[in-house]
Structures are given as C-alpha cells and as structure tokens.
Design a protein around this motif. Structure first.
Motif, PDB file in Angstrom:
ATOM      1  N   ARG A 121      52.303  41.964  44.747  1.00 50.43           N
ATOM      2  CA  ARG A 121      52.165  42.033  46.198  1.00 50.43           C
ATOM      3  C   ARG A 121      51.561  43.368  46.628  1.00 50.43           C
ATOM      4  O   ARG A 121      50.741  43.434  47.557  1.00 50.43           O
ATOM      5  CB  ARG A 121      53.527  41.873  46.866  1.00 50.43           C
ATOM      6  CG  ARG A 121      54.074  40.452  46.905  1.00 50.43           C
ATOM      7  CD  ARG A 121      55.352  40.431  47.702  1.00 50.43           C
ATOM      8  NE  ARG A 121      55.986  39.123  47.749  1.00 50.43           N
ATOM      9  CZ  ARG A 121      55.705  38.189  48.651  1.00 50.43           C
ATOM     10  NH1 ARG A 121      54.787  38.422  49.566  1.00 50.43           N
ATOM     11  NH2 ARG A 121      56.350  37.037  48.641  1.00 50.43           N
ATOM     12  N   LYS A 125      46.388  44.220  49.199  1.00 45.15           N
ATOM     13  CA  LYS A 125      45.508  44.873  50.169  1.00 45.15           C
ATOM     14  C   LYS A 125      44.564  45.881  49.515  1.00 45.15           C
ATOM     15  O   LYS A 125      43.360  45.881  49.836  1.00 45.15           O
ATOM     16  CB  LYS A 125      46.343  45.544  51.263  1.00 45.15           C
ATOM     17  CG  LYS A 125      47.051  44.547  52.178  1.00 45.15           C
ATOM     18  CD  LYS A 125      47.831  45.252  53.264  1.00 45.15           C
ATOM     19  CE  LYS A 125      48.535  44.242  54.172  1.00 45.15           C
ATOM     20  NZ  LYS A 125      49.345  44.907  55.223  1.00 45.15           N
ATOM     21  N   LEU A 128      41.722  43.986  47.775  1.00 46.71           N
ATOM     22  CA  LEU A 128      40.757  43.402  48.700  1.00 46.71           C
ATOM     23  C   LEU A 128      39.820  44.476  49.255  1.00 46.71           C
ATOM     24  O   LEU A 128      38.603  44.261  49.363  1.00 46.71           O
ATOM     25  CB  LEU A 128      41.493  42.704  49.833  1.00 46.71           C
ATOM     26  CG  LEU A 128      40.613  41.934  50.821  1.00 46.71           C
ATOM     27  CD1 LEU A 128      39.901  40.788  50.127  1.00 46.71           C
ATOM     28  CD2 LEU A 128      41.445  41.408  51.983  1.00 46.71           C
ATOM     29  N   PHE A 129      40.369  45.638  49.599  1.00 45.46           N
ATOM     30  CA  PHE A 129      39.541  46.728  50.124  1.00 45.46           C
ATOM     31  C   PHE A 129      38.526  47.196  49.084  1.00 45.46           C
ATOM     32  O   PHE A 129      37.330  47.355  49.382  1.00 45.46           O
ATOM     33  CB  PHE A 129      40.434  47.898  50.552  1.00 45.46           C
ATOM     34  CG  PHE A 129      39.671  49.112  50.994  1.00 45.46           C
ATOM     35  CD1 PHE A 129      39.089  49.159  52.252  1.00 45.46           C
ATOM     36  CD2 PHE A 129      39.530  50.201  50.147  1.00 45.46           C
ATOM     37  CE1 PHE A 129      38.374  50.284  52.662  1.00 45.46           C
ATOM     38  CE2 PHE A 129      38.818  51.323  50.538  1.00 45.46           C
ATOM     39  CZ  PHE A 129      38.244  51.370  51.798  1.00 45.46           C
ATOM     40  N   TYR A 175      45.602  38.431  47.907  1.00 44.17           N
ATOM     41  CA  TYR A 175      45.815  38.725  49.322  1.00 44.17           C
ATOM     42  C   TYR A 175      46.257  37.480  50.084  1.00 44.17           C
ATOM     43  O   TYR A 175      47.191  37.535  50.890  1.00 44.17           O
ATOM     44  CB  TYR A 175      44.539  39.299  49.943  1.00 44.17           C
ATOM     45  CG  TYR A 175      44.736  39.643  51.401  1.00 44.17           C
ATOM     46  CD1 TYR A 175      45.352  40.838  51.773  1.00 44.17           C
ATOM     47  CD2 TYR A 175      44.339  38.761  52.408  1.00 44.17           C
ATOM     48  CE1 TYR A 175      45.561  41.154  53.107  1.00 44.17           C
ATOM     49  CE2 TYR A 175      44.549  39.064  53.744  1.00 44.17           C
ATOM     50  CZ  TYR A 175      45.154  40.258  54.085  1.00 44.17           C
ATOM     51  OH  TYR A 175      45.374  40.548  55.402  1.00 44.17           O
ATOM     52  N   ASP A 178      49.890  36.583  49.159  1.00 39.28           N
ATOM     53  CA  ASP A 178      50.858  37.514  49.741  1.00 39.28           C
ATOM     54  C   ASP A 178      50.993  37.303  51.244  1.00 39.28           C
ATOM     55  O   ASP A 178      52.103  37.207  51.778  1.00 39.28           O
ATOM     56  CB  ASP A 178      50.415  38.945  49.444  1.00 39.28           C
ATOM     57  CG  ASP A 178      51.292  39.978  50.120  1.00 39.28           C
ATOM     58  OD1 ASP A 178      52.528  39.864  50.010  1.00 39.28           O
ATOM     59  OD2 ASP A 178      50.755  40.886  50.770  1.00 39.28           O
ATOM     60  N   SER A 179      49.873  37.213  51.947  1.00 37.19           N
ATOM     61  CA  SER A 179      49.906  37.098  53.403  1.00 37.19           C
ATOM     62  C   SER A 179      50.450  35.750  53.871  1.00 37.19           C
ATOM     63  O   SER A 179      51.314  35.686  54.742  1.00 37.19           O
ATOM     64  CB  SER A 179      48.501  37.327  53.959  1.00 37.19           C
ATOM     65  OG  SER A 179      48.475  37.193  55.362  1.00 37.19           O
TER      66      SER A 179
END
Length: 420
Positions: A121, A125, A128-129, A175, A178-179
């Motif tokens: 988790r 982010k 992805l960045f 991502y 997780d989201s």
C-alpha cells in the motif's frame, strides 16, 4: 466617530487571541470508546496479518509459473539461435541474457512472495508518481531511446535499458487496488468511482500511446477498467466506457490512420505477401507447417530468417510449427490454468485490497496472452505485444515474475476453503 484604520479593518485568524479561537468539541465517552475500539481492531488486524504472512504460498500457482518460465526458455533457445548466430556469432546470445533475467526474476518472485502484501500500500502513490515522470522522460528526444520507430526505452547503451510502460502496469494496479479498496460504496458515484480513475488512465495510457505503444496502452487501460469493475462501479458506466473505447479505437485506426497498413494487410495478408503482409503471412505458414504433431523441437524452418520477430512477438508461431496443434494447445491450457488459479486466489483473498491487486495482475497476464496469440494467428491486427514468459525481453520477464510474487504474497493469507 471612530476612524477605521487598515490595521483594525481586518484581523487575520492567526492573530486572534487564544481565547477567541474556536475550540474542538470534546469527545463524548462513547466516541472515545469507539475510537479506541477502532485502534485496537487495526492493531489486531496488523498483528494477524503478520502471522498469516508466514503461511505457505499457493503451490499450484507457483508450479505453473515455474513450468511456463522453463518451457518459455526452451522455446526461446530453439526460436532464437539462427538469428542470434547471424547477428552476434553466438547462437545462445538471446537465451543466455534471458536466462539471467529469468534467474533474477524468480529470485525476486520468491523474495516478494515472502513480504506481507499490506506493505505494498505504501508503494502505490510513489510508484504512480515515478511512473508518470519516467513516461514523460521517454518522450523527450535525447533521453528516450528509439528502436523500430518507437520511443519506449530509457537507459544507457544496450545492456542497461528498460521500458517504463512495464513499470506503469504494476503502478496502476497497486494504486487502483489501494484506492478502490478504501472507498466501498463510494464507487457507485461518478465523482469518486469513475472520474479520478478515468483521468489517471487517460494520463498514463495517453503517455504510453504517444511512444507509440498501442498494446501497452490497451493493457494498462484494460487492467485499470477491470479493477474498477470488480471494485463496484455501476454497470451502466461499463457499457458507456466500452462504447467510448470502441469509438476511440475506430478513430485512431481508421480516421487518424495509426498503422492503417496493419489493418489492411491483417484483413488480407496475401494481398502483399512479400511486403506489408509479409510478417503475418509467414506466421500463418509457420502455424500451418506444424500440423497436428509439429515438425519437432528445434526443427522449425521459418525461424531461419523467414519469420521476423521469431524470438519475440511471434514466438508462438514457432511453438505451433515445432510442437504442432497438440503442443500449442497444451501451452494454452497451462496459461488458462495459471489465469484461472490466479482469479481463484483473488476470490479467496483475505481482504479487498489483496483481491483487487491479484485481479489486476492476472488480468494483465490474461490480456497479454490473448492479444499475442490473437495477433500471431491473424485473429487481431498486429500490435507489437509479447507473449508472457516466452518472448525475449529481460525487463518484461523480470516484471512478470515479480508480479507473480505479489500474487504468491496474497496467497499466503488466503481464507481457508472447505475440503471437497
């Protein structure tokens, strides 16, 4: 009459006396107990997760991955040694490099398989960045490496190169899993269940499409869409998305004319069998030459500089020629068993995050396998997509095996199933 000065017209909130600042409402006894119960439950779940992460991996899934990897290496050696000899004077050149990446990939799979998947988790982010930054760098002339009229690689020289699109697939899966796992009922709404994920897919898929890498964009968008579907979005949005995707595909292929010649000679490769339809016509000749039982392992004739990309995107044509319909059918059954077992693990995952993550990874493998075999057999237009575990490509193989490690990590914490 009091004169108003700029100093006393407005007083910023931070300059107000402490006595005038709004105070937080004190928690009631019931609210404090509820908050403490949630904290205790979270600690209990974390402790339970650490204990369950020590369990055994799913052995059938692991054996299927190792079996497909081993068969893929054998077929790569058989398919690549003529071109490797003509290009490098070493008939085992491609096999040796692929073998090194296979060993590293298996080691990564076993290592990742021992990690508690809840830790992934934290990577969602940042991954992805980093992916968006790398995909943007690929498009900059002088930074992105160009091969076969496509700018898809980053790296130095020929040895240290990789495709950011391979990382993008995993980043999107992590991502989204997780989201979406945190939203539950909110996934039924357009604002929370559709809009943010559609924008992300358009951003990442659009960057990949600009390389151009149509097959990579299809895989990323397909995996993301399936995770959204399983995550609970309204079916009406699914129908609308499919219609929009079909319209966009028609626009890209037939209006803009992206690879229009591939469409023309996909429909009839024999119209220009020595030109634009050469690759597909040679692939069909390879498949037809194999017959029921094949010409024998290592005895393909089309791999001797007749069939382009025989050790990469079109390796399945060599499989059909050497092993025949029966051998190719067995390999397809192994892929089907791997995919079904993966979805079975997703169904029995301990929580929503693990389930969505496995669904995304297995969907990537399923889509890639279907698209590759469809292209090689003439069912689909040529898109330049590789066959998992078989096609030459160190980055792709290592990433695929690492993804299998994530599935194995989830399998350690599966809910118990009833015997029989």
């Amino acid at each position: 009459m009091t004169r108003t000065t700029p100093a006393n017209r407005r007083r910023p909130a931070q300059q107000r006396p402490a006595s005038q600042r709004p105070r937080r409402r004190p928690l009631s006894r019931e609210e404090a107990l509820e908050r403490q119960r949630r904290r205790d439950h979270q600690r209990e779940m974390e402790q339970q997760s650490r204990e369950l992460a020590k369990g055994p991996v799913d052995l059938p899934f692991l054996l299927l991955v190792l079996l497909l990897t081993a068969i893929g290496l054998v077929m790569l050696l058989s398919a690549s040694f003529p071109s490797a000899y003509y290009e490098t004077d070493d008939p085992t050149h491609y096999f040796t490099r692929q073998g090194v990446f296979a060993i590293m990939g298996v080691a990564a799979m076993l290592f990742i398989g021992k990690i508690n998947y809840q830790r992934f988790r934290a990577l969602a982010k940042p991954a992805l960045f980093v992916t968006v930054v790398l995909l943007a760098l690929v498009l900059i002339p002088g930074i992105g490496l160009v091969r076969n009229n496509a700018r898809r690689w980053l790296g130095v020289g020929e040895l240290l190169t990789f495709q950011p699109s391979e990382i993008a697939k995993v980043a999107i899966v992590l991502y989204f899993a997780d989201s979406i796992s945190k939203k539950k009922d909110k996934m039924h709404t357009f604002r929370y269940g559709i809009l943010p994920y559609a924008l992300l897919l358009m951003l990442v898929g659009g960057l990949v499409l600009l390389e151009p890498h149509l097959s990579g964009a299809i895989l990323i968008m397909g995996a993301g869409a399936v995770i959204m579907l399983v995550g609970g979005i309204n079916w009406a949005w699914v129908g609308g998305a499919l219609g929009a995707a079909a319209a966009m595909m028609y626009f890209v292929l037939f209006v803009i004319g992206y690879n229009a010649s591939r469409i023309t000679y996909w429909l009839d490769p024999w119209e220009d069998a020595q030109g634009s339809g050469y690759q597909l016509s040679q692939s069909l000749l390879s498949i037809g030459s194999g017959g029921l039982l094949g010409v024998g392992l290592g005895k393909s004739r089309q791999k001797f500089m007749f069939l382009p990309e025989e050790h990469n995107d079109f390796i399945f044509a060599i499989v059909c020629e050497e092993l025949g319909l029966i051998g190719a059918g067995i390999i397809m059954l192994l892929f089907a068993a791997l995919i079904l077992r993966g979805y079975w693990i997703a169904l029995h995952a301990r929580d929503r995050f693990g389930s969505l993550m496995v669904v995304g990874i297995i969907t990537l493998i399923a889509l890639q396998t279907f698209l590759n075999i469809g292209v090689v057999t003439g069912l689909l237009p040529t898109t330049g997509i590789s066959l998992p575990f078989f096609s030459y490509g160190g980055t792709a193989l290592s990433m695929q095996l690492a993804e299998m490690g994530i599935v194995l990590s989830v399998s350690r914490q599966m809910r118990p199933t009833k015997a029989g």
